[in-house]
Design a protein around this motif. Structure first.
Motif, PDB file in Angstrom:
ATOM      1  N   ASP A 170      38.605  26.296  52.639  1.00  0.00           N
ATOM      2  CA  ASP A 170      37.213  26.738  52.542  1.00  0.00           C
ATOM      3  C   ASP A 170      36.996  28.002  53.368  1.00  0.00           C
ATOM      4  OD1 ASP A 170      34.538  26.757  51.880  1.00  0.00           O
ATOM      5  OD2 ASP A 170      33.964  25.385  53.499  1.00  0.00           O
ATOM      6  N   PHE A 171      37.765  29.048  53.059  1.00  0.00           N
ATOM      7  CA  PHE A 171      37.606  30.316  53.760  1.00  0.00           C
ATOM      8  C   PHE A 171      38.046  31.453  52.843  1.00  0.00           C
ATOM      9  CE2 PHE A 171      41.815  28.644  54.729  1.00  0.00           C
ATOM     10  CZ  PHE A 171      42.642  29.710  54.434  1.00  0.00           C
ATOM     11  N   ASP A 172      37.536  32.645  53.135  1.00  0.00           N
ATOM     12  CA  ASP A 172      37.893  33.857  52.396  1.00  0.00           C
ATOM     13  C   ASP A 172      38.712  34.775  53.294  1.00  0.00           C
ATOM     14  OD1 ASP A 172      36.466  33.001  50.151  1.00  0.00           O
ATOM     15  OD2 ASP A 172      34.611  33.941  50.850  1.00  0.00           O
ATOM     16  N   ILE A 173      39.262  35.826  52.703  1.00  0.00           N
ATOM     17  CA  ILE A 173      40.029  36.811  53.461  1.00  0.00           C
ATOM     18  C   ILE A 173      39.640  38.208  53.006  1.00  0.00           C
ATOM     19  CG2 ILE A 173      41.998  36.824  51.865  1.00  0.00           C
ATOM     20  CD1 ILE A 173      43.798  37.110  54.406  1.00  0.00           C
ATOM     21  N   ALA A 174      39.640  39.138  53.938  1.00  0.00           N
ATOM     22  CA  ALA A 174      39.371  40.542  53.632  1.00  0.00           C
ATOM     23  C   ALA A 174      40.313  41.399  54.466  1.00  0.00           C
ATOM     24  CB  ALA A 174      37.927  40.910  53.940  1.00  0.00           C
ATOM     25  N   ALA A 175      41.013  42.318  53.808  1.00  0.00           N
ATOM     26  CA  ALA A 175      41.936  43.218  54.496  1.00  0.00           C
ATOM     27  C   ALA A 175      41.548  44.655  54.210  1.00  0.00           C
ATOM     28  CB  ALA A 175      43.371  42.967  54.052  1.00  0.00           C
ATOM     29  N   LEU A 176      41.511  45.467  55.256  1.00  0.00           N
ATOM     30  CA  LEU A 176      41.235  46.896  55.141  1.00  0.00           C
ATOM     31  C   LEU A 176      42.519  47.670  55.375  1.00  0.00           C
ATOM     32  CD1 LEU A 176      37.941  47.144  57.232  1.00  0.00           C
ATOM     33  CD2 LEU A 176      38.130  47.312  54.745  1.00  0.00           C
ATOM     34  N   LEU A 177      42.793  48.640  54.510  1.00  0.00           N
ATOM     35  CA  LEU A 177      43.966  49.493  54.654  1.00  0.00           C
ATOM     36  C   LEU A 177      43.494  50.904  54.961  1.00  0.00           C
ATOM     37  CD1 LEU A 177      44.662  47.268  52.188  1.00  0.00           C
ATOM     38  CD2 LEU A 177      46.891  48.249  52.622  1.00  0.00           C
ATOM     39  N   VAL A 178      43.848  51.367  56.166  1.00  0.00           N
ATOM     40  CA  VAL A 178      43.330  52.628  56.680  1.00  0.00           C
ATOM     41  C   VAL A 178      44.465  53.649  56.790  1.00  0.00           C
ATOM     42  CG1 VAL A 178      41.971  53.699  58.509  1.00  0.00           C
ATOM     43  CG2 VAL A 178      41.745  51.236  58.073  1.00  0.00           C
ATOM     44  N   PRO A 179      44.281  54.867  56.256  1.00  0.00           N
ATOM     45  CA  PRO A 179      45.310  55.894  56.424  1.00  0.00           C
ATOM     46  C   PRO A 179      45.586  56.163  57.899  1.00  0.00           C
ATOM     47  CG  PRO A 179      43.703  56.564  54.774  1.00  0.00           C
ATOM     48  CD  PRO A 179      43.149  55.337  55.440  1.00  0.00           C
ATOM     49  N   THR A 180      46.866  56.209  58.269  1.00  0.00           N
ATOM     50  CA  THR A 180      47.244  56.453  59.656  1.00  0.00           C
ATOM     51  C   THR A 180      48.492  57.322  59.693  1.00  0.00           C
ATOM     52  OG1 THR A 180      47.746  55.381  61.771  1.00  0.00           O
ATOM     53  CG2 THR A 180      48.698  54.388  59.819  1.00  0.00           C
ATOM     54  N   SER A 181      48.627  58.115  60.703  1.00  0.00           N
ATOM     55  CA  SER A 181      49.786  58.994  60.797  1.00  0.00           C
ATOM     56  C   SER A 181      51.045  58.182  61.076  1.00  0.00           C
ATOM     57  CB  SER A 181      49.595  60.030  61.909  1.00  0.00           C
ATOM     58  OG  SER A 181      50.767  60.802  62.061  1.00  0.00           O
ATOM     59  N   SER A 182      52.101  58.498  60.357  1.00  0.00           N
ATOM     60  CA  SER A 182      53.399  57.869  60.611  1.00  0.00           C
ATOM     61  C   SER A 182      54.243  58.733  61.541  1.00  0.00           C
ATOM     62  CB  SER A 182      54.138  57.651  59.287  1.00  0.00           C
ATOM     63  OG  SER A 182      54.312  58.873  58.597  1.00  0.00           O
ATOM     64  N   LEU A 183      53.654  59.823  62.054  1.00  0.00           N
ATOM     65  CA  LEU A 183      54.393  60.765  62.902  1.00  0.00           C
ATOM     66  C   LEU A 183      54.060  60.641  64.386  1.00  0.00           C
ATOM     67  CD1 LEU A 183      54.035  63.919  60.627  1.00  0.00           C
ATOM     68  CD2 LEU A 183      55.926  62.290  60.710  1.00  0.00           C
ATOM     69  N   TYR A 184      52.940  60.005  64.722  1.00  0.00           N
ATOM     70  CA  TYR A 184      52.552  59.862  66.122  1.00  0.00           C
ATOM     71  C   TYR A 184      51.611  58.668  66.267  1.00  0.00           C
ATOM     72  CZ  TYR A 184      48.242  62.169  64.525  1.00  0.00           C
ATOM     73  OH  TYR A 184      47.096  62.486  63.853  1.00  0.00           O
ATOM     74  N   PRO A 185      51.455  58.100  67.476  1.00  0.00           N
ATOM     75  CA  PRO A 185      50.543  56.971  67.685  1.00  0.00           C
ATOM     76  C   PRO A 185      49.115  57.377  67.320  1.00  0.00           C
ATOM     77  CG  PRO A 185      52.004  57.226  69.559  1.00  0.00           C
ATOM     78  CD  PRO A 185      52.195  58.445  68.713  1.00  0.00           C
ATOM     79  N   ASP A 186      48.575  56.771  66.304  1.00  0.00           N
ATOM     80  CA  ASP A 186      47.309  57.203  65.722  1.00  0.00           C
ATOM     81  C   ASP A 186      46.235  56.134  65.950  1.00  0.00           C
ATOM     82  OD1 ASP A 186      45.277  58.280  64.269  1.00  0.00           O
ATOM     83  OD2 ASP A 186      46.288  58.165  62.334  1.00  0.00           O
ATOM     84  N   ALA A 187      45.355  56.382  66.910  1.00  0.00           N
ATOM     85  CA  ALA A 187      44.305  55.416  67.233  1.00  0.00           C
ATOM     86  C   ALA A 187      43.089  55.537  66.331  1.00  0.00           C
ATOM     87  CB  ALA A 187      43.878  55.580  68.690  1.00  0.00           C
ATOM     88  N   MET A 188      42.955  56.668  65.629  1.00  0.00           N
ATOM     89  CA  MET A 188      41.751  56.884  64.832  1.00  0.00           C
ATOM     90  C   MET A 188      41.625  55.865  63.704  1.00  0.00           C
ATOM     91  SD  MET A 188      39.007  58.584  64.763  1.00  0.00           S
ATOM     92  CE  MET A 188      39.355  59.994  65.813  1.00  0.00           C
ATOM     93  N   SER A 189      42.748  55.402  63.163  1.00  0.00           N
ATOM     94  CA  SER A 189      42.675  54.404  62.098  1.00  0.00           C
ATOM     95  C   SER A 189      42.037  53.104  62.604  1.00  0.00           C
ATOM     96  CB  SER A 189      44.069  54.123  61.529  1.00  0.00           C
ATOM     97  OG  SER A 189      44.955  53.692  62.545  1.00  0.00           O
ATOM     98  N   SER A 190      42.307  52.754  63.863  1.00  0.00           N
ATOM     99  CA  SER A 190      41.689  51.560  64.451  1.00  0.00           C
ATOM    100  C   SER A 190      40.188  51.762  64.630  1.00  0.00           C
ATOM    101  CB  SER A 190      42.333  51.247  65.806  1.00  0.00           C
ATOM    102  OG  SER A 190      43.711  51.026  65.672  1.00  0.00           O
ATOM    103  N   VAL A 191      39.799  52.977  65.028  1.00  0.00           N
ATOM    104  CA  VAL A 191      38.378  53.301  65.187  1.00  0.00           C
ATOM    105  C   VAL A 191      37.645  53.114  63.863  1.00  0.00           C
ATOM    106  CG1 VAL A 191      36.728  55.146  65.675  1.00  0.00           C
ATOM    107  CG2 VAL A 191      38.773  54.884  67.095  1.00  0.00           C
ATOM    108  N   ILE A 192      38.221  53.638  62.787  1.00  0.00           N
ATOM    109  CA  ILE A 192      37.596  53.535  61.466  1.00  0.00           C
ATOM    110  C   ILE A 192      37.482  52.076  61.046  1.00  0.00           C
ATOM    111  CG2 ILE A 192      37.813  54.152  59.042  1.00  0.00           C
ATOM    112  CD1 ILE A 192      37.133  56.493  60.922  1.00  0.00           C
ATOM    113  N   ALA A 193      38.528  51.293  61.278  1.00  0.00           N
ATOM    114  CA  ALA A 193      38.506  49.880  60.907  1.00  0.00           C
ATOM    115  C   ALA A 193      37.427  49.119  61.675  1.00  0.00           C
ATOM    116  CB  ALA A 193      39.876  49.253  61.158  1.00  0.00           C
ATOM    117  N   ILE A 194      37.335  49.375  62.978  1.00  0.00           N
ATOM    118  CA  ILE A 194      36.332  48.701  63.809  1.00  0.00           C
ATOM    119  C   ILE A 194      34.917  49.061  63.356  1.00  0.00           C
ATOM    120  CG2 ILE A 194      35.352  48.575  66.141  1.00  0.00           C
ATOM    121  CD1 ILE A 194      38.273  48.993  67.156  1.00  0.00           C
TER     122      ILE A 194
END
Length: 272
Positions: free
Chosen positions: A201-225
């Protein structure tokens, strides 16, 4: 040895001693065991955010930031049969195992900074069992989708996958599009697969956010939050995290922009 940086602004003062907890409920799924503490009952009914490292640091940063920003107490833990000995010390000085459960009446977070080991099917089983025991109606997941570019990444349009019609409508109102014709690996992919054939009795939701694969990219977490905060009852403003992310982006563009081969802005081939 690990040292984690506080991401919610001023770091809380470390306590002179740490708390110990009494286990109120145990869930065994072969090689994985969940232990819920006595204070876990206060979080029953809250949505669950699950954040394990996969591609990039998006889910880990998001879960750590929300845990600190919302001041979520430790309410449980999950251990594998063959887990290496490790203690993760919070910014307030509270130790816990590698997979920890934090939560209150607004949000529950199950996550780890370390990649899960052992039988992943058993881990999925114990995660779903915890969700059901906590009477949660929604599982949130976020994943970073690798983009091989140094210049600014377009993150206005995210991809999502959910079985909840109302959430899908809200995502589409925000300009996001459904994720399809692809394969999604890791804990998030496993949870989606299990939910699709589950009578829970539960649902799921997943967000896929573009993130750089070249360096540690925190902005994708900001967008998700920010995206989740527009939907959920809890409010979180990752201003400090966003400022740090912008500083990293600017430095990377300045230092590496001239030397790295730039590619298009498409999604990583693993997700196509």
């Amino acid at each position: 040895f690990y040292y984690f940086i506080d991401m919610s602004g001023a770091a809380p003062e470390a306590q002179p001693t740490f708390k110990t907890f009494k286990v109120a409920h145990t869930i065994n799924k072969k090689t994985y065991t969940a232990r819920l503490f006595e204070n876990a009952s206060k979080a029953k009914g809250a949505p669950v955010f699950i954040g394990f490292p996969n591609i990039g640091i998006t889910p880990v940063l998001a879960s750590n930031f929300l845990t600190q920003d919302l001041d979520l107490p430790l309410i449980g833990s999950i251990r594998a049969k063959d887990t290496p000995p490790v203690a993760v010390i919070s910014s307030s000085g509270q130790p816990g195992p590698s997979i920890r459960i934090h939560g209150n009446e607004k949000l529950i977070i199950i996550g780890s900074e370390m990649k899960a080991e052992g039988n992943m099917k058993h881990l999925l089983d114990v995660l779903i069992a915890v969700v059901e025991y906590m009477e949660s109606k929604l599982i949130w997941c976020v994943e970073g989708v690798g983009v091989d570019k140094v210049e600014k990444i377009n993150r206005e349009q995210l991809k999502y996958i959910t079985c909840n019609q109302k959430l899908a409508e809200k995502f589409q109102e925000m300009g996001h599009v459904p994720f399809h014709n692809a394969m999604l690996a890791g804990i998030t992919g496993g949870l989606i697969a299990e939910t699709s054939v589950s009578d829970g009795d539960f649902d799921i939701a997943a967000l896929l956010v573009p993130t750089s694969s070249l360096y540690p990219d925190a902005m994708s977490s900001v967008i998700a939050i920010k995206t989740m905060a527009k939907i959920e009852a809890w409010k979180s403003d990752p201003k400090q995290l966003e400022e740090s992310a912008k500083e990293v982006e600017a430095k990377v563009q300045d230092l590496l922009g001239s030397s790295l081969r730039k590619s298009g802005s498409g999604w990583s081939s693993m997700y196509q």
